[in-house]
Design an enzyme around this catalytic site. Sequence first.
Site, PDB file in Angstrom:
ATOM      1  N   THR A   8       0.826  -1.210   0.000  1.00  0.00           N
ATOM      2  CA  THR A   8       0.000   0.000   0.000  1.00  0.00           C
ATOM      3  C   THR A   8       0.859   1.258   0.000  1.00  0.00           C
ATOM      4  OG1 THR A   8      -1.779   1.196   1.114  1.00  0.00           O
ATOM      5  CG2 THR A   8      -0.284  -0.011   2.544  1.00  0.00           C
ATOM      6  N   ARG A   9       0.281   2.349  -0.531  1.00  0.00           N
ATOM      7  CA  ARG A   9       0.941   3.654  -0.471  1.00  0.00           C
ATOM      8  C   ARG A   9      -0.011   4.679   0.146  1.00  0.00           C
ATOM      9  NH1 ARG A   9      -1.589   5.146  -5.621  1.00  0.00           N
ATOM     10  NH2 ARG A   9      -1.613   7.299  -4.915  1.00  0.00           N
ATOM     11  N   HIS A  19      -7.780   2.106   5.819  1.00  0.00           N
ATOM     12  CA  HIS A  19      -9.078   2.316   6.455  1.00  0.00           C
ATOM     13  C   HIS A  19      -9.762   0.962   6.618  1.00  0.00           C
ATOM     14  CE1 HIS A  19      -8.274   6.513   5.873  1.00  0.00           C
ATOM     15  NE2 HIS A  19      -8.120   6.328   4.582  1.00  0.00           N
ATOM     16  N   HIS A  24      -9.578  -1.637   3.753  1.00  0.00           N
ATOM     17  CA  HIS A  24      -8.295  -2.330   3.576  1.00  0.00           C
ATOM     18  C   HIS A  24      -8.120  -3.441   4.605  1.00  0.00           C
ATOM     19  CE1 HIS A  24      -7.705   1.874   2.174  1.00  0.00           C
ATOM     20  NE2 HIS A  24      -7.355   1.209   1.097  1.00  0.00           N
ATOM     21  N   ARG A  78      -7.600  -3.776  -7.255  1.00  0.00           N
ATOM     22  CA  ARG A  78      -8.023  -3.088  -8.472  1.00  0.00           C
ATOM     23  C   ARG A  78      -7.017  -1.972  -8.765  1.00  0.00           C
ATOM     24  NH1 ARG A  78     -10.894   1.170 -10.138  1.00  0.00           N
ATOM     25  NH2 ARG A  78     -12.586   0.796 -11.631  1.00  0.00           N
TER      26      ARG A  78
END
Length: 575
Positions: free
Chosen positions: A198-199, A203, A206, A292
Site C-alpha cells: 500500500t501507499r 481504512h 483495507h 483493483r
Amino acid sequence: MADHLIQPHGGPLVNLIADRDRQEELRSASRDWPSWTLTHRQLCDLELLLNGAFSPLTGFMTHAAYERVCREMRLPDGTLWPLPITLDVTPDVADQLAIGDQLALRDPEGVMLAVLHVEDRWQLDREEKAKRVYGTLDRRHPAVAHLFERPNVVALGGRVEGLQPPAHYDFVELRHTPGQLRRHFTRLGWRRVVAFQTRNPMHRAHVEITLRAAKEIEANLLIHPVVGMTKPGDVDHYTRVRCYQAVLKRYPQHTTMLSLLPLAMRMAGPREALLHAIVRKNYGCNAFIVGRDHAGPGVDRSGTPFYGPYDAQELVRKHEQELGITMVPFRRMVYVEDRGAYLTEDEVPEGARVLSISGSELRDRLALGHELPEWFTYPEVAEELRRTYPPRHRQGFTVFFTGLSGAGKSTIANVLMVKLLEMGGRPVTLLDGDIVRKNLSSELGFSKEHRDLNIRRIGFVASEITKNGGIAICAPIAPYDRVRKEVRRAIEAGGGFILVHVATPLEVCETRDRKGLYAKARAGLIKEFTGISDPYEVPDDADLTIDTADMTPEESAQRVLLHLEREGYVGPPAP
Ligand code: PPS
C-alpha cells in the site's frame, strides 16, 4: 494454495555488501574515482539492490539487460523481470568514465555507500523508454514526468559492491532486510505469509480485504507499505506509518506484522505489480494481494486510465507459477449500509445502498473539518489524519500581492496584517517588497534573473512559514508569470496560496508617484522600471483582483479577508 508454491521464505538472495577488508580496500581506492550523488529514487533502488530485495540483480542494468527487460520483461538469462533498474547520470560525470572504471555512489551527505564497476554506458532515449516501459508519452504519468524532468541522460550499467546501506533514522524498528524478515518469519513459525502492498493510509475496507485474503488461504499477513517514493501528492509516510501502527491493533494477535519497504514506485501498473510480487517473494512471502488498479498512475490527458483496472491482476496471474508466489486478487470493497458490512463490488445485492469515500473526497472533508464516518475509518486513523491535515482555518497560508510599484500592495498588506494579528491564533509575517530587498535580497538588481531570484527567495520563506502553520503576506511587484506559478506550486504543497492582483492602472500609479520613482524612470534615471521600461505580465490565475483607484486600503483588505473566509482560511474564534 498449490503445494509447490509453498516454498517457505523465498529463493536465493544476493548479498552485495562487501566484507570488511574489501570495504577498506574500496574506501582507499575511491580517492581516485569520480563520484555521483544519488537521487532519492536511486537511493531507494540501491538500497533494494544491496539488501537483496531486487535479487537476482547484482547491479544496475547494462544496455542489453535494459533492452530485453523493456521488450520482453526478461533479464539476459531469461529470468522474468518487468522494469528497468538503471543508473542515469549527467553527461559531465559520464564523460569522466570509461568501461572498466569505478564510480563512487554517495548519499546527499557525501557518504560513499557503494561502488559501481562500469561495464556499459549508453545514451538514454527518454521517449523510447516512456513508450516501452510505461506505454505512454503523457506527462500526467508520474514516471514519464519524472523521466523528462531530469538532466540525467547517460545510463551506466554494471556490478555494484556495497559498503553500507542508506541511513534511516525514522521507524528503525519497522525496517527489515529480506534476510531479517525471513528469519523473523521462521522464528514466529510463519510458513505461509501473504503480503499487502500500500501507499495510502489504511481504512476499514483495507483491513477487510487483508483479513479476508489471509483467511482465504490460511496465511499470516505482512502489511508491507512503500515508504520510499510513492505518487506525488500522497499522504507523507510519517503520517501513514502512524496510521498503520494504529490499524495493526485491529487484527487478531500473532497473525499480522508491519514492515516498511523503501521502494521507489514508478506507478507502472501491471509491470509494477510483477515487480512488487518478485520483491515480496524475496522478503520471504509466498502470496501477494493484488487489488483493483494496482500501482495505477491515474488518468491521462483525456481522462482515460493509463491501464485497465484488472490488467495488473491478469499479468501477475499469468506469471504466478514462474514467480513462485501466489496472487490473491481483490475487487474494490464497498460498504453496504443495510448489512452494516463491507462486500466486494461483485457481491453487492441488487439495489443495495453502498457507501464509499474517494481519495479526493477524503481530502475535501479533512480540509473543511468535516467528520470522517465510523463506517469508513477507525477513530485513531481519523485522528492521525486530522492532525496532519487540520481544517483550513488552522492551516498555514500565503497571501501573495502582485502589481505595479505604487499600486497599493504594501498599504493593503499592512492593513491585512493588522486585521489577522487582531484575530490571533497564527503567527503573521510580512514579506514586503522593500523589506525583502533590504534584508534578504540586498545584493540584487532589477534584471529578469534578479527579479526571479528575489521572488524565489520570497516564495521559499513563505512556503516554510505556510508549511509550519503560519501566515505569510508577500507584497513584491513579481512581474513574471512563470516564477509566480512556481511559487504557487511550492506553497500549495504545504497549505493555502491566494494570489491577489493589485490591478491599479499605470496612470494612477504614475500620478500618485509617492516615491518619485516614475518621474525618474520617465527621465531615464532609473532603468528597467516596471511598467515604463520593463514588462509586467498580468496574472491569469489571480484568486482576487483589486483596483485601488476607487477603493480605500481598508476596503481592499476587507475584500481579501472575505475571500479568506469564503475559502475557509479564517473562521470563528476558537471557543
Ligand atoms: S520585483 O520585481 O518583485 O523583484 O520587485 P520588488 O522586490 O517588489 O521591488 C520593487 C521596489 O523597488 C523599487 N524599485 C523598482 N521597482 C521596479 N522597477 C525598478 N527598476 C525599480 N527600482 C527600484 C520600487 O520602490 C518598488 O517598490 P514598490 O513597493 O513596489 O513601489
